[in-house]
Design a protein around this motif. Structure first.
Motif, mmCIF file in Angstrom:
data_model
loop_
_atom_site.group_PDB
_atom_site.id
_atom_site.type_symbol
_atom_site.label_atom_id
_atom_site.label_comp_id
_atom_site.label_asym_id
_atom_site.label_seq_id
_atom_site.Cartn_x
_atom_site.Cartn_y
_atom_site.Cartn_z
ATOM 1 N N ARG A 183 0.830 -1.205 0.000
ATOM 2 C CA ARG A 183 0.000 0.000 0.000
ATOM 3 C C ARG A 183 0.863 1.253 0.000
ATOM 4 O O ARG A 183 0.559 2.234 -0.688
ATOM 5 N N ASP A 184 1.931 1.248 0.783
ATOM 6 C CA ASP A 184 2.827 2.405 0.843
ATOM 7 C C ASP A 184 3.475 2.676 -0.522
ATOM 8 O O ASP A 184 3.661 3.834 -0.911
ATOM 9 N N ILE A 185 3.785 1.620 -1.249
ATOM 10 C CA ILE A 185 4.383 1.767 -2.580
ATOM 11 C C ILE A 185 3.336 2.295 -3.574
ATOM 12 O O ILE A 185 3.602 3.228 -4.346
ATOM 13 N N LYS A 186 2.144 1.702 -3.540
ATOM 14 C CA LYS A 186 1.072 2.123 -4.455
ATOM 15 C C LYS A 186 0.611 3.547 -4.156
ATOM 16 O O LYS A 186 0.246 4.294 -5.067
ATOM 17 N N ARG A 187 0.615 3.911 -2.891
ATOM 18 C CA ARG A 187 0.209 5.272 -2.500
ATOM 19 C C ARG A 187 1.165 6.300 -3.120
ATOM 20 O O ARG A 187 0.717 7.298 -3.705
#
Length: 354
Positions: free
Chosen positions: A338-342
């Protein structure tokens, strides 16, 4: 009103309250009005057995399908949704935490622009919400009243001439009205004045919460201010008193912005441009950091320091939330994913402005 669950279609639109328009929209994100209503002769949700919960569900559902404002809306059976979809709706401010908790015969109707949302079998039998962009409490109240009047002709509300509308929580008894305004107050935070403002508001019988309302803390310098008292006051009094408080808070924030911008502009410029750089180039970013950086970027736009689209920022504040990221990807993601996609989503959305 479409009867099938079409949660995924909401991904292709964003609520009108995110437009960044309306009175004082440089500081006020949105205004919300909510009515609590119950049916006469039927127990409140948490005191009802399953047969009574079903009875409320069916009575209210039938009444809602006749409301013109909901003709193009969607019907959602909350009890049948997977957890991801429940939190997706919660992140969009369309439902409450109370509604997404486990329990049978819970539902909501969502208007086509996400301005209107009506919850069934929350703490009360009906929670009617109107959410608009900018400082628009009076407009929201007008819409809520119009729909409430239509429902009142179809339903037998629990009402006392002595106490007003009867509700599960005594603090809602009376008008059943909760009005709130979401404000962006970065300079009151920066100048450490926010604690005094919040304390003063509390003494005036108003409450301050975070971006997601009750039970949440302020993040990214966003604060939701709402009335605490409904009993013994008319709807007009509640809204007018809240507007007086909001006007004063807006004035404090404007004064703080002018003072800091005049006396310490380079510090402010540096904070905003650093945030812009991190948002445009970071590869990993958690929710808390992203909201704080987007708050700084929004301030830069509001002060004319940086040229960006406030609606894009408002939309990003929603799209970077965990459930939204997973709905966009169409699958569950780990926290690291999620942190990467965000970070990827933010880079893409900001890159489109160049």
């Amino acid at each position: 009103m479409e009867k099938k669950n079409k949660i995924d279609q909401l991904l292709n639109q964003l609520g009108a309250w995110l437009q960044g328009t309306g009175q004082d929209s440089d500081i006020v994100v949105s205004s919300r009005v909510r009515f609590a209503r119950n049916l006469r002769g039927l127990p409140f949700y948490h005191w009802a057995d399953e047969s009574k919960k079903k009875e409320v569900y069916e009575i209210v559902k039938e009444a809602l399908f006749d409301i013109p404002e909901l003709k193009n809306g969607i019907w959602v059976d909350i009890s049948e949704l997977p957890d991801l979809d429940k939190y997706f709706l919660l992140e969009r401010h369309l439902v409450s935490r109370e509604l997404v908790e486990k329990g049978p015969y819970k539902a909501c109707v969502i208007g086509d622009q996400e301005i209107i949302s009506i919850m069934i079998n929350e703490e009360d039998h009906i929670r009617l919400q109107v959410l608009e962009s900018g400082l628009s409490l009076l407009s929201a109240l007008d819409i809520a009243r119009r729909i409430d009047a239509q429902l009142a002709r179809r339903l037998n509300y629990a009402f006392s001439y002595e106490w007003g509308y009867l509700t599960a929580c005594p603090t809602n008894t009376g008008t059943g009205l909760r009005a709130s305004v979401m404000l962006h107050l970065p300079l009151l935070v920066f100048t450490k004045q926010i604690a005094n403002v919040v304390n003063t508001i509390a003494k005036l019988s108003f409450t301050t919460r975070g971006f997601y309302g009750e039970g949440t803390e302020a993040s990214g310098n966003f604060f939701q201010i709402s009335n605490q008292v409904t009993l013994g006051r008319s709807e007009e009094e509640i809204v007018e008193n809240l507007l007086k408080v909001i006007d004063q808070v807006i004035s404090y924030e404007r004064q703080a912005r002018e003072k800091v911008y005049t006396q310490d502009r380079f510090t402010l410029d540096d904070q905003i441009y650093r945030s812009y750089g991190m948002l445009k180039y970071a590869r990993i970013m958690n929710s808390k950091e992203a909201i704080e950086l987007l708050s700084n970027l929004r301030l830069g736009k509001e002060l004319g320091i940086i040229d960006t689209d406030v609606r894009n920022i408002n939309e990003l504040l929603l799209l970077i939330q965990p459930a939204h990221l997973q709905k966009i990807e169409g699958k569950k993601l780990t926290m690291k994913e999620r942190d990467i996609k965000r970070a990827e989503l933010i880079r893409k959305r900001l890159g489109q402005e160049v």
